[in-house]
Scaffold this motif. Sequence first.
Motif, PDB file in Angstrom:
ATOM      1  N   ALA A   1       1.020  11.478 -10.159  1.00  0.00           N
ATOM      2  CA  ALA A   1       0.215  12.694 -10.062  1.00  0.00           C
ATOM      3  C   ALA A   1       1.052  13.944 -10.282  1.00  0.00           C
ATOM      4  CB  ALA A   1      -0.477  12.755  -8.704  1.00  0.00           C
ATOM      5  N   ALA A   2       2.340  13.861  -9.929  1.00  0.00           N
ATOM      6  CA  ALA A   2       3.237  15.006 -10.115  1.00  0.00           C
ATOM      7  C   ALA A   2       3.843  15.051 -11.515  1.00  0.00           C
ATOM      8  CB  ALA A   2       4.351  14.950  -9.065  1.00  0.00           C
ATOM      9  N   GLY A   3       3.444  14.102 -12.369  1.00  0.00           N
ATOM     10  CA  GLY A   3       3.902  14.125 -13.749  1.00  0.00           C
ATOM     11  C   GLY A   3       5.104  13.255 -14.053  1.00  0.00           C
ATOM     12  N   HIS A   4       5.524  12.439 -13.096  1.00  0.00           N
ATOM     13  CA  HIS A   4       6.672  11.557 -13.325  1.00  0.00           C
ATOM     14  C   HIS A   4       6.201  10.222 -13.917  1.00  0.00           C
ATOM     15  CE1 HIS A   4       9.298  14.260 -11.116  1.00  0.00           C
ATOM     16  NE2 HIS A   4       8.426  14.273 -10.121  1.00  0.00           N
ATOM     17  N   GLN A   5       6.992   9.662 -14.791  1.00  0.00           N
ATOM     18  CA  GLN A   5       6.677   8.371 -15.386  1.00  0.00           C
ATOM     19  C   GLN A   5       7.272   7.271 -14.516  1.00  0.00           C
ATOM     20  OE1 GLN A   5       7.219   8.239 -19.591  1.00  0.00           O
ATOM     21  NE2 GLN A   5       7.192   6.010 -19.704  1.00  0.00           N
ATOM     22  N   VAL A   6       6.440   6.310 -14.156  1.00  0.00           N
ATOM     23  CA  VAL A   6       6.875   5.196 -13.310  1.00  0.00           C
ATOM     24  C   VAL A   6       6.602   3.908 -14.078  1.00  0.00           C
ATOM     25  CG1 VAL A   6       6.614   4.030 -11.076  1.00  0.00           C
ATOM     26  CG2 VAL A   6       6.349   6.528 -11.226  1.00  0.00           C
ATOM     27  N   ASP A   7       7.580   3.469 -14.838  1.00  0.00           N
ATOM     28  CA  ASP A   7       7.400   2.265 -15.653  1.00  0.00           C
ATOM     29  C   ASP A   7       7.620   0.990 -14.862  1.00  0.00           C
ATOM     30  OD1 ASP A   7       6.852   3.732 -17.973  1.00  0.00           O
ATOM     31  OD2 ASP A   7       8.986   3.924 -18.463  1.00  0.00           O
ATOM     32  N   VAL A   8       8.480   1.059 -13.852  1.00  0.00           N
ATOM     33  CA  VAL A   8       8.860  -0.139 -13.106  1.00  0.00           C
ATOM     34  C   VAL A   8       8.441   0.002 -11.651  1.00  0.00           C
ATOM     35  CG1 VAL A   8      10.789  -1.585 -12.340  1.00  0.00           C
ATOM     36  CG2 VAL A   8      10.838  -0.555 -14.627  1.00  0.00           C
ATOM     37  N   VAL A   9       7.760  -1.013 -11.145  1.00  0.00           N
ATOM     38  CA  VAL A   9       7.502  -1.139  -9.709  1.00  0.00           C
ATOM     39  C   VAL A   9       8.048  -2.516  -9.323  1.00  0.00           C
ATOM     40  CG1 VAL A   9       5.796  -1.202  -7.858  1.00  0.00           C
ATOM     41  CG2 VAL A   9       5.447   0.317  -9.830  1.00  0.00           C
ATOM     42  N   SER A  10       9.221  -2.526  -8.722  1.00  0.00           N
ATOM     43  CA  SER A  10       9.980  -3.755  -8.489  1.00  0.00           C
ATOM     44  C   SER A  10      10.008  -4.074  -7.000  1.00  0.00           C
ATOM     45  CB  SER A  10      11.404  -3.569  -9.035  1.00  0.00           C
ATOM     46  OG  SER A  10      12.139  -4.760  -8.965  1.00  0.00           O
ATOM     47  N   THR A  11       9.734  -5.331  -6.659  1.00  0.00           N
ATOM     48  CA  THR A  11       9.656  -5.701  -5.247  1.00  0.00           C
ATOM     49  C   THR A  11       9.692  -7.211  -5.094  1.00  0.00           C
ATOM     50  OG1 THR A  11       8.409  -5.311  -3.195  1.00  0.00           O
ATOM     51  CG2 THR A  11       7.125  -5.793  -5.184  1.00  0.00           C
TER      52      THR A  11
ATOM     53  N   ALA B   1       0.835  -1.204   0.000  1.00  0.00           N
ATOM     54  CA  ALA B   1       0.000   0.000   0.000  1.00  0.00           C
ATOM     55  C   ALA B   1       0.873   1.259   0.000  1.00  0.00           C
ATOM     56  CB  ALA B   1      -0.933  -0.005   1.210  1.00  0.00           C
ATOM     57  N   PHE B   2       1.973   1.225   0.755  1.00  0.00           N
ATOM     58  CA  PHE B   2       2.846   2.399   0.762  1.00  0.00           C
ATOM     59  C   PHE B   2       3.578   2.540  -0.563  1.00  0.00           C
ATOM     60  CE2 PHE B   2       6.865   4.609   2.168  1.00  0.00           C
ATOM     61  CZ  PHE B   2       6.266   5.862   2.268  1.00  0.00           C
ATOM     62  N   LEU B   3       3.958   1.415  -1.159  1.00  0.00           N
ATOM     63  CA  LEU B   3       4.570   1.458  -2.483  1.00  0.00           C
ATOM     64  C   LEU B   3       3.599   2.075  -3.493  1.00  0.00           C
ATOM     65  CD1 LEU B   3       7.362   0.520  -3.514  1.00  0.00           C
ATOM     66  CD2 LEU B   3       6.278  -1.606  -4.255  1.00  0.00           C
ATOM     67  N   HIS B   4       2.319   1.697  -3.403  1.00  0.00           N
ATOM     68  CA  HIS B   4       1.302   2.288  -4.285  1.00  0.00           C
ATOM     69  C   HIS B   4       1.192   3.793  -4.050  1.00  0.00           C
ATOM     70  CE1 HIS B   4      -0.998  -1.829  -4.080  1.00  0.00           C
ATOM     71  NE2 HIS B   4       0.159  -1.911  -4.707  1.00  0.00           N
ATOM     72  N   LYS B   5       1.206   4.166  -2.774  1.00  0.00           N
ATOM     73  CA  LYS B   5       1.040   5.578  -2.428  1.00  0.00           C
ATOM     74  C   LYS B   5       2.164   6.420  -3.034  1.00  0.00           C
ATOM     75  CE  LYS B   5       0.366   8.570   1.627  1.00  0.00           C
ATOM     76  NZ  LYS B   5       0.293   8.599   3.120  1.00  0.00           N
ATOM     77  N   VAL B   6       3.385   5.922  -2.950  1.00  0.00           N
ATOM     78  CA  VAL B   6       4.524   6.639  -3.542  1.00  0.00           C
ATOM     79  C   VAL B   6       4.380   6.683  -5.053  1.00  0.00           C
ATOM     80  CG1 VAL B   6       7.014   6.597  -3.894  1.00  0.00           C
ATOM     81  CG2 VAL B   6       6.071   6.149  -1.618  1.00  0.00           C
ATOM     82  N   ARG B   7       4.018   5.558  -5.650  1.00  0.00           N
ATOM     83  CA  ARG B   7       3.827   5.523  -7.106  1.00  0.00           C
ATOM     84  C   ARG B   7       2.761   6.536  -7.534  1.00  0.00           C
ATOM     85  NH1 ARG B   7      -0.085   4.034 -10.249  1.00  0.00           N
ATOM     86  NH2 ARG B   7       0.334   3.349 -12.401  1.00  0.00           N
ATOM     87  N   ASP B   8       1.628   6.528  -6.846  1.00  0.00           N
ATOM     88  CA  ASP B   8       0.540   7.432  -7.220  1.00  0.00           C
ATOM     89  C   ASP B   8       0.963   8.891  -7.073  1.00  0.00           C
ATOM     90  OD1 ASP B   8      -0.989   5.224  -7.739  1.00  0.00           O
ATOM     91  OD2 ASP B   8      -2.183   5.347  -5.891  1.00  0.00           O
ATOM     92  N   GLY B   9       1.729   9.191  -6.014  1.00  0.00           N
ATOM     93  CA  GLY B   9       2.203  10.556  -5.823  1.00  0.00           C
ATOM     94  C   GLY B   9       3.127  11.008  -6.938  1.00  0.00           C
TER      95      GLY B   9
END
Length: 350
Positions: A199-209, A188-196
């Motif tokens: 929303a600020a205009g950054h591209q997040v292609d990879v969510v690795s864990t 959930a915290f990983l999602h929260k950082v990704r969403d933030g």
Amino acid sequence: MIPPLSTPALVVDLDLFDANVDAMNELLQGTGKTVRPHVKTHRTPELAKRQLGQFAVGVTCATVGEAEVMVAAGIHDVLIANEVVDEAKLARIARLAQFANVMIAADDPAPVEALSRAAKRAGVTVGVLLDVDVLLHRCGVVSVPEALALARVIEGAPGVRLDGIMGYEGRVRLHTERRDELIAGAYAFLHKVRDGLVAAGHQVDVVSTAGTSTIREAIADPFVTEVQAGVYALMESELLVMDLPFRCAAAVRGTVISRHPGHFVADVGRRVVGVEYGPPVAVGIEASAVALSDEHATVAIAGTPPALGSQVDFIPGQIRTTFNLHDHVWVSRGGEIVDRWPVSARGASQ
């Protein structure tokens, strides 16, 4: 010609290893996710290469030295899932990026800026995964504002590229108290950082864990794109109680050098097998206890001990440190030794 096996010897059953790799690919089939096997598990390029293909696009490394060994062996996509702050090591990463796609983890602006300088000098671009502290409270940013500030530094620095985010929740054992809650909170915290970031205009292609103990949860998560597990291909006895389609594929083979009523001794001690998660398991032996000293495994049994000079396999409790204790790994097919491969990144911790 393969030299004769002399014990103690680290042995990998390639039939089981390949079956574990296939089982991982089956888990990922139809999910849209990839695996980036963590080669700190075995530090052996020949094994790493067998894990690539289908849903494995590259490897994860713990150190710059591991990454250098893997790239030298012909692996051209590596993630150093660790913070690197030393300028000499950052220069090595930049040089490595001349031959491979390289990403590193970061949780502070200063090393990103130093990496940018090194990459600019080398004429390369290095990917960065913004590291998020999701559960271990070890490395990683701890808030969305901190992540946003770091993302701005990465995007504004020449020679580096924001590829996404990563967060490692650690080994969450089956009987860990509040296990489901802990894993859900980490993601959930990983999602929260990704969403933030998005929303600020950054591209997040990879969510690795994820590690081997949380593979199923990572695959079920809608935002995770990549799994960093490594132990799955070789396994450890502690993980066999989990609902995972993997089997132990590595053992340290020893010779019975002493036998007495109630116990026998094999030439497998702490110098050749990792014991951080407990003593090794003697295969095919109903042992009541296994006690290790530097060079010996003393195995307590109720029945007749195996014959003097016979060989016994021991499944390590900790596979990663076990590999780092050996120069070579013997490989078998159908129960027969077929080759011997160097553990080329042994000791490559710098």
